[in-house]
Design a protein around this motif. Structure first.
Motif, short mmCIF file in Angstrom:
data_model
loop_
_atom_site.label_atom_id
_atom_site.label_comp_id
_atom_site.label_asym_id
_atom_site.label_seq_id
_atom_site.Cartn_x
_atom_site.Cartn_y
_atom_site.Cartn_z
N SER A 176 0.83 -1.21 0.00
CA SER A 176 0.00 0.00 0.00
C SER A 176 0.86 1.26 0.00
N SER A 177 1.97 1.23 0.76
CA SER A 177 2.87 2.38 0.79
C SER A 177 3.50 2.61 -0.58
N GLN A 178 3.91 1.54 -1.21
CA GLN A 178 4.50 1.67 -2.54
C GLN A 178 3.47 2.18 -3.56
N ALA A 223 1.63 9.32 -6.06
CA ALA A 223 2.16 10.69 -6.00
C ALA A 223 3.03 10.99 -7.21
N VAL A 224 3.88 10.06 -7.59
CA VAL A 224 4.73 10.25 -8.77
C VAL A 224 3.87 10.41 -10.02
N TYR A 225 2.83 9.62 -10.09
CA TYR A 225 1.94 9.68 -11.26
C TYR A 225 1.24 11.04 -11.34
N GLN A 226 0.73 11.51 -10.21
CA GLN A 226 0.04 12.80 -10.21
C GLN A 226 0.98 13.93 -10.64
N LYS A 227 2.23 13.91 -10.15
CA LYS A 227 3.19 14.94 -10.56
C LYS A 227 3.51 14.84 -12.04
N ALA A 228 3.71 13.60 -12.52
CA ALA A 228 4.01 13.41 -13.95
C ALA A 228 2.83 13.86 -14.80
N LYS A 229 1.63 13.64 -14.32
CA LYS A 229 0.44 14.05 -15.07
C LYS A 229 0.36 15.57 -15.17
N SER A 238 9.95 14.15 -23.51
CA SER A 238 10.45 13.72 -22.21
C SER A 238 9.33 13.74 -21.16
N ALA A 239 8.49 14.77 -21.18
CA ALA A 239 7.37 14.85 -20.23
C ALA A 239 6.37 13.73 -20.47
N ARG A 240 6.12 13.41 -21.74
CA ARG A 240 5.17 12.34 -22.04
C ARG A 240 5.73 10.99 -21.62
N ALA A 241 7.03 10.76 -21.80
CA ALA A 241 7.65 9.48 -21.41
C ALA A 241 7.59 9.30 -19.89
N GLN A 242 7.84 10.40 -19.14
CA GLN A 242 7.75 10.30 -17.68
C GLN A 242 6.31 10.00 -17.24
N TYR A 243 5.36 10.62 -17.92
CA TYR A 243 3.95 10.37 -17.60
C TYR A 243 3.56 8.92 -17.87
N GLN A 261 4.01 2.28 -13.58
CA GLN A 261 4.47 1.99 -12.21
C GLN A 261 3.30 1.97 -11.24
N LEU A 262 2.35 2.86 -11.44
CA LEU A 262 1.16 2.88 -10.58
C LEU A 262 0.33 1.61 -10.76
N LYS A 263 0.16 1.16 -12.00
CA LYS A 263 -0.58 -0.09 -12.25
C LYS A 263 0.10 -1.27 -11.57
N SER A 264 1.44 -1.32 -11.66
CA SER A 264 2.19 -2.42 -11.04
C SER A 264 2.05 -2.38 -9.52
N ALA A 265 2.13 -1.19 -8.94
CA ALA A 265 2.01 -1.07 -7.48
C ALA A 265 0.62 -1.48 -7.01
N ARG A 266 -0.40 -1.08 -7.75
CA ARG A 266 -1.76 -1.47 -7.39
C ARG A 266 -1.97 -2.98 -7.51
N ALA A 267 -1.36 -3.60 -8.51
CA ALA A 267 -1.46 -5.06 -8.68
C ALA A 267 -0.80 -5.78 -7.51
N LEU A 268 0.37 -5.27 -7.07
CA LEU A 268 1.04 -5.88 -5.93
C LEU A 268 0.21 -5.73 -4.66
#
Length: 362
Positions: free
Chosen positions: A102-104, A110-116, A138-143, A149-156
């Motif tokens: 859950s922490s991850q 948070a990273v996703y919201q900033k990248a968005k 570069s901004a689109r690649a980070q997004y 990464q968010l999808k992977s964290a939610r799956a875990l």
């Protein structure tokens, strides 16, 4: 001396009675002497092994009230309802994994919201030609990376939550515990059955019948079943399934008979016997059944049994010739020659002679 020996040999000997075992003949309801009889073991309507998907140490077992009023661990023979928690394993490490995942996931969010936000700003600037193409890419690649990464964290996180739920083993349906292989404090591994749960509101008997019999039976046909544990009672059943092909080895067809068991008198593993009447559902007559150990060879070439009779010298064994029907297991159907209630000798009959004194042992 030879004359005296010869005279002595002609004197009757006062022999003691032969010890034997006997039983009274009774009619077995629901079976006729001229039909094939099949024996089989009572099995549940369905049975499933219940096992943990994950390893762990057992911390609790379902508690039930015993006959003495005290609570005890669940055991074989107990009935459980759907949704009951049968056993739990230690969950602390799985709770830690949920917290970690859950922490991850929160960090990835948070990273996703900033990248968005960065990508939305870059898109606006790029549309007004205030941002170069490399900076926009570069901004689109980070997004895109933060989104994955968010999808992977939610799956875990979801996987950790499922593992935490799997620390409890739950009954999937109402049934009876027919096997228990776990105790308090034991370590259980993934996939190792802890319980076997069976549906016993309906039980079944499966027999293999030859083609000469299977042609006269049909689905839904009523059948009378005799259970060895209840000799004075027959159970009403119906044919629930018939195989469409014979077994490649025995050449028999598998026929399943379903027996309603709402009072749960019939237990898994009991021995039952049945025979099939005509396809129109005709009634089946009662017949006399005697143990095979009681049948001997009579003088006239027929089969016979020794019947215990009273005489002035005490109880004696009288040989009765009988006509036999079908043999099933350790019993044979008797068509004629004996009557209900007569005591036949079941053990020691092959050592007797007609008219010999006997003593029935209890």
């Amino acid at each position: 001396m030879f004359v005296m020996a010869g005279c002595a040999s002609n004197k009757p000997l006062n022999q003691p009675p032969q010890g034997v075992q006997a039983q009274a003949i009774e009619k077995q309801a629901g079976f006729s002497a001229d039909a094939l009889r099949f024996s089989a073991v009572v099995t549940p309507d369905s049975e499933v092994p219940l096992a943990f998907r994950i390893p762990g140490y057992v911390t609790s077992l379902k508690q039930v009230r015993g006959q003495d009023g005290r609570m005890r661990d669940i055991a074989e023979g107990d009935r459980v309802s759907r949704g009951s928690v049968l056993v739990r394993i230690r969950s602390s490490e799985y709770q830690d994994k949920v917290h970690q995942a859950s922490s991850q996931a929160a960090a990835a969010e948070a990273v996703y919201q900033k990248a968005k936000l960065d990508f939305d700003r870059a898109t606006h600037l790029y549309d007004t030609e205030s941002l170069t193409k490399p900076d926009f890419d570069s901004a689109r690649a980070q997004y895109d990376a933060s989104q994955e990464q968010l999808k992977s964290a939610r799956a875990l996180t979801s996987e950790a939550e499922i593992a935490l739920r799997d620390t409890s083993l739950i009954a999937p349906f109402d049934g009876e515990i027919v096997k228990k292989a776990v105790e308090m404090g034991a370590f259980v591994g993934p996939g190792v059955p802890a319980f076997a749960l069976a549906k016993t509101d309906v039980v079944k008997i499966v027999v293999g019948v030859p083609d000469t019999v299977v042609r006269s039976v049909r689905l839904g046909q009523p059948v009378e079943v005799a259970i060895d544990a209840f000799p004075a009672r027959t159970f009403h059943a119906r044919i629930s399934r018939m195989s469409s092909a014979a077994d490649t080895i025995t050449r028999n067809f598998e026929v399943e008979v379903a027996i309603p068991n709402r009072d749960h008198l019939l237990k898994v593993g009991m021995i039952g016997a049945l025979q099939f009447g005509n396809a129109e559902g005709g009634s089946q007559a009662s017949t006399l059944l005697v143990p095979l150990s009681a049948v001997v060879q009579a003088k006239d070439g027929k089969y016979g049994v020794f019947v215990v009779s009273d005489s002035s010298a005490g109880e004696v064994a009288r040989l009765h010739s009988i006509d036999i029907g079908t043999v099933s297991g350790g019993e044979v159907a008797v068509v004629s020659g004996v009557q209900t209630g007569e005591r036949i000798i079941t053990n020691g009959a092959n050592l007797l002679k007609d008219g010999q004194r006997v003593e029935v042992l209890q």
